[in-house]
Design a protein around this motif. Structure first.
Motif, short mmCIF file in Angstrom:
data_model
loop_
_atom_site.label_atom_id
_atom_site.label_comp_id
_atom_site.label_asym_id
_atom_site.label_seq_id
_atom_site.Cartn_x
_atom_site.Cartn_y
_atom_site.Cartn_z
N ALA A 130 0.82 -1.21 0.00
CA ALA A 130 0.00 0.00 0.00
C ALA A 130 0.86 1.26 0.00
N HIS A 131 2.12 1.12 0.44
CA HIS A 131 3.03 2.26 0.46
C HIS A 131 4.25 1.92 -0.37
N PRO A 132 4.21 2.17 -1.67
CA PRO A 132 5.34 1.81 -2.53
C PRO A 132 6.63 2.48 -2.03
N GLY A 133 7.70 1.71 -2.08
CA GLY A 133 8.99 2.23 -1.64
C GLY A 133 9.16 2.23 -0.14
N ALA A 134 8.31 1.48 0.55
CA ALA A 134 8.42 1.42 2.00
C ALA A 134 9.72 0.73 2.39
N ALA A 135 10.35 1.25 3.44
CA ALA A 135 11.57 0.62 3.95
C ALA A 135 11.17 -0.45 4.95
N LEU A 136 11.96 -1.54 5.00
CA LEU A 136 11.60 -2.64 5.89
C LEU A 136 12.74 -2.95 6.85
N VAL A 137 12.37 -3.20 8.09
CA VAL A 137 13.33 -3.69 9.06
C VAL A 137 12.80 -5.04 9.53
N ALA A 138 13.59 -6.09 9.30
CA ALA A 138 13.14 -7.44 9.63
C ALA A 138 13.68 -7.85 10.99
N VAL A 139 12.78 -8.24 11.87
CA VAL A 139 13.18 -8.78 13.17
C VAL A 139 12.66 -10.21 13.24
N GLY A 140 13.58 -11.17 13.39
CA GLY A 140 13.19 -12.58 13.38
C GLY A 140 13.56 -13.21 12.05
N ARG A 141 14.03 -14.43 12.12
CA ARG A 141 14.53 -15.11 10.93
C ARG A 141 13.44 -15.27 9.86
N LYS A 142 12.22 -15.51 10.32
CA LYS A 142 11.12 -15.74 9.37
C LYS A 142 10.85 -14.50 8.53
N ALA A 143 10.92 -13.35 9.14
CA ALA A 143 10.69 -12.11 8.41
C ALA A 143 11.81 -11.89 7.40
N ARG A 144 13.05 -12.13 7.85
CA ARG A 144 14.18 -11.91 6.96
C ARG A 144 14.08 -12.82 5.74
N ASN A 145 13.81 -14.12 5.98
CA ASN A 145 13.73 -15.07 4.87
C ASN A 145 12.60 -14.73 3.91
N PHE A 146 11.49 -14.29 4.48
CA PHE A 146 10.32 -13.92 3.68
C PHE A 146 10.67 -12.80 2.71
N PHE A 147 11.29 -11.76 3.22
CA PHE A 147 11.62 -10.61 2.36
C PHE A 147 12.74 -10.97 1.39
N ARG A 148 13.66 -11.78 1.84
CA ARG A 148 14.76 -12.17 0.98
C ARG A 148 14.23 -12.99 -0.20
N PHE A 149 13.31 -13.90 0.12
CA PHE A 149 12.73 -14.76 -0.91
C PHE A 149 11.98 -13.93 -1.95
N ARG A 150 11.34 -12.87 -1.49
CA ARG A 150 10.59 -12.01 -2.41
C ARG A 150 11.46 -10.92 -3.03
N LYS A 151 12.73 -10.97 -2.71
CA LYS A 151 13.68 -9.98 -3.23
C LYS A 151 13.26 -8.56 -2.85
N MET A 152 12.73 -8.42 -1.64
CA MET A 152 12.40 -7.08 -1.14
C MET A 152 13.57 -6.62 -0.28
N PRO A 153 14.16 -5.47 -0.61
CA PRO A 153 15.33 -5.04 0.16
C PRO A 153 14.94 -4.65 1.59
N VAL A 154 15.76 -5.08 2.53
CA VAL A 154 15.51 -4.68 3.92
C VAL A 154 16.59 -3.70 4.36
N GLU A 155 16.14 -2.75 5.18
CA GLU A 155 17.03 -1.71 5.70
C GLU A 155 18.00 -2.30 6.72
N ALA A 156 17.45 -3.18 7.55
CA ALA A 156 18.25 -3.83 8.58
C ALA A 156 17.56 -5.12 8.97
N GLU A 157 18.34 -6.08 9.46
CA GLU A 157 17.73 -7.33 9.90
C GLU A 157 18.32 -7.78 11.22
N PHE A 158 17.47 -8.36 12.04
CA PHE A 158 17.89 -8.84 13.36
C PHE A 158 17.35 -10.25 13.54
N THR A 159 18.25 -11.22 13.67
CA THR A 159 17.78 -12.60 13.87
C THR A 159 18.44 -13.18 15.11
#
Lengths: 289, 140
Positions: A105-134
Motif C-alpha cells: 500500500a506504500h510503494p517504496g516502504a523501507a523494511l526492518v526485519a526482526v526474526g529469521r522468518k521475516a528476513r527469509n520472507f523478504f529475501r525470498f521475495r527480493k524485497m530489500p531490507v534496511e536492517a535485519e535482526f535474527t
C-alpha cells in the motif's frame, strides 16, 4: 495391499512423531510461561514512561522535537517482528501477510526485519531490507530494542522517513494473537486518563524541569519509542510460544487419530488374512474327504 | 509524631526494583544534586548515572541507577531507569571487572561508537562500586 509389517512400521513412526509433538508442546508451554512473566514484568515501566511522557508533553506545551514532527507520509518504514522458527501454526504467516499488504500500500516502504522468518520472507521475495535482526533467543534485553530502533529513529530525525510503524503480533490471550500495526513515529504523546480527570478538577500543577522541558523530552522520547518496540518483541515472543503450543497440541491429537485409524486398518487386514487362511484350511480339508 | 513519608517506585524495563514509603530521596540530576522530601513541588528531571540514596527511619540505603528519569508529584517519586540495583544486590567483582574492561577499551583507540559505549559502561560500573562502597562504609 500393505502388509501387516508395513502397518506396524507406520504406527511406530506415527508414535515417535507424536512423542516429538508432545515434547515440543511441553517446551512451548514452559517457554510461554516465562515469556508471559517477562511481559508482565515490563508493564510497570511502560506504563510509567507513558504517564511521564504524557504529563511532560502536556506541561511542556508545544515543544519542537524531531521525533514529534508530523510530515506527510511519503516514505514509510515498517519494523516487522516475527519469530525465528516455524512450527507455530499461522503465527508468522499472519504477520507477514499483514506486513506485505501494508508495504504494498506504500510503494517504496523501507523494511526492518526482526526474526529469521521475516528476513527469509523478504529475501525470498527480493524485497530489500534496511536492517535485519535474527537469533532473538529467549531472554530479550532492552538493549536489543535499542539496537532495532537506532536506524529508524536516526532516519526519521533526518527526514528520510516520514512515518515508522511496527508490525507485530499482539498477545490477546493464549489462543488469540492479533497481527497489529502500530505507528511509533512521529510520537503521539499519550494523553493519559488520569491527567484528563485532574484537568477537570483544576489546572495542571506547574512542573519544575531540570534542566529544561526540551532537554528532558530529548532524552525521554527515544526511550519511549524503544519501550514500545521492547514491549512488541516481548508480546510477540509470548504469542509465538502460545501459538506453537496450540499447534503442537493439535498435531499431537492428529497423530492420535492417525494411529487409531491405522490400527483399525491393520486389524482389518489381519482379520482378512486369518479368514483367508481358515478358508484355505477348510477348503483343503473338504478336498481330502 | 511519625515522620511524613512519600512513595518511591524505581522501575527498569526488566522489573520493579524498589517500591516503598520513604522519607527522603537524594539523587544526582544533570543539573546538580537534588533532595526530595515529602510535599515536593512537581518535578521532572534527567538523572546522571550515579548513586541514588534513600532515607527511611534514619537509615540510608543506596542504589546504583543508570540513565534514569525522576518524576516527583503528589508525594510520589518515580524513577525510570535503564538499569538499577540496590547496593546489596550488586556483584562487586563483576562491577570491578566491568570497570577494568571499560577502562581498557577507553585506552585502546577504538571507533567512536565503541568509545561512547565504553564510557557508558565505565559510568555504570563506577556507580555500582560507589553504591557498594557507600552502603558498606555507612557514609552517605
Amino acid at each position: 495391499m500393505p502388509s501387516l509389517r508395513d502397518f506396524r512400521r507406520r504406527i511406530k513412526s506415527l508414535q515417535s512423531t507424536q512423542k516429538i509433538c508432545k515434547a515440543m508442546k511441553a517446551v512451548a508451554t514452559a517457554k510461554m510461561a516465562k515469556a508471559q512473566v517477562a511481559v508482565t514484568a515490563a508493564r510497570p515501566y511502560a506504563r510509567q514512561i507513558q504517564e511521564v511522557l504524557g504529563r511532560l508533553s502536556q506541561a511542556a506545551g508545544d515543544v519542537k522535537h524531531p521525533l514529534l514532527a508530523v510530515r506527510e507520509p511519503k516514505k514509510v518504514c515498517y519494523i516487522v517482528i516475527t519469530a525465528d522458527r516455524g512450527l507455530c501454526g499461522g503465527f508468522n504467516s499472519n504477520i507477514l501477510r499483514t506486513a506485505l499488504r501494508e508495504a504494498e500500500a506504500h510503494p517504496g516502504a523501507a523494511l526492518v526485519a526482526v526474526g529469521r522468518k521475516a528476513r527469509n520472507f523478504f529475501r525470498f521475495r527480493k524485497m530489500p531490507v534496511e536492517a535485519e535482526f535474527t537469533g532473538l533467543g529467549e531472554d530479550i534485553k532492552f538493549a536489543f530494542a535499542r539496537q532495532i530502533t537506532k536506524i529508524p529513529i536516526e532516519k526519521y530525525a533526518a527526514g528520510e522517513y516520514d512515518a515508522v510503524y511496527v508490525v507485530y503480533s499482539k498477545f490477546v490471550n493464549i489462543l488469540v494473537q492479533q497481527p497489529t500495526v502500530v505507528k511509533i513515529l512521529p510520537v503521539d504523546p499519550p494523553t493519559e486518563q488520569a491527567g484528563q480527570e485532574e484537568k477537570k478538577k483544576g489546572p495542571e500543577p506547574l512542573y519544575i524541569f531540570e534542566p529544561s522541558a526540551e532537554a528532558v523530552l530529548y532524552d525521554l522520547l527515544p526511550k519511549y519509542v524503544e519501550t514500545v518496540i521492547f514491549h512488541a518483541i516481548l508480546e510477540s515472543k509470548a504469542g509465538e510460544h502460545s501459538a506453537r503450543m496450540t499447534a503442537m497440541d493439535g498435531a499431537t491429537k492428529n497423530t492420535e487419530d492417525m494411529i487409531g485409524r491405522t490400527t483399525l486398518r491393520m486389524n482389518r487386514v489381519r482379520q482378512e488374512g486369518i479368514t483367508k487362511e481358515l478358508l484355505d484350511i477348510v477348503g483343503g480339508a473338504a478336498a481330502l474327504e | 509524631m511519625a515522620e511524613k513519608l512519600q512513595n518511591l517506585v524505581v522501575v527498569t524495563p526488566a522489573r520493579v526494583v524498589f517500591t516503598d514509603e520513604v522519607r527522603m530521596v537524594s539523587a544526582r540530576s544533570v543539573a546538580g544534586d537534588l533532595g526530595i522530601l515529602p510535599d515536593h513541588a512537581p518535578l521532572i528531571t534527567t538523572l546522571k548515572t550515579d548513586v541514588v540514596r534513600i532515607q527511611k527511619d534514619g537509615r540510608w540505603r543506596h542504589m546504583a541507577v543508570s540513565n534514569g528519569f525522576m518524576e516527583a508529584k503528589n508525594n510520589r517519586v518515580v524513577i525510570l531507569a535503564d538499569a538499577a540495583e540496590m547496593a546489596e544486590e550488586i556483584d562487586s567483582d563483576r562491577a570491578r571487572r566491568a570497570k577494568e574492561r571499560a577502562e581498557e577499551r577507553l585506552r585502546s583507540k577504538a571507533s567512536e561508537i565503541d568509545l561512547v559505549r565504553a564510557e557508558a559502561a565505565l559510568l555504570r560500573a563506577m556507580a555500582r562500586l560507589k553504591a557498594i562502597d557507600m552502603a558498606g562504609s555507612g557514609r552517605h
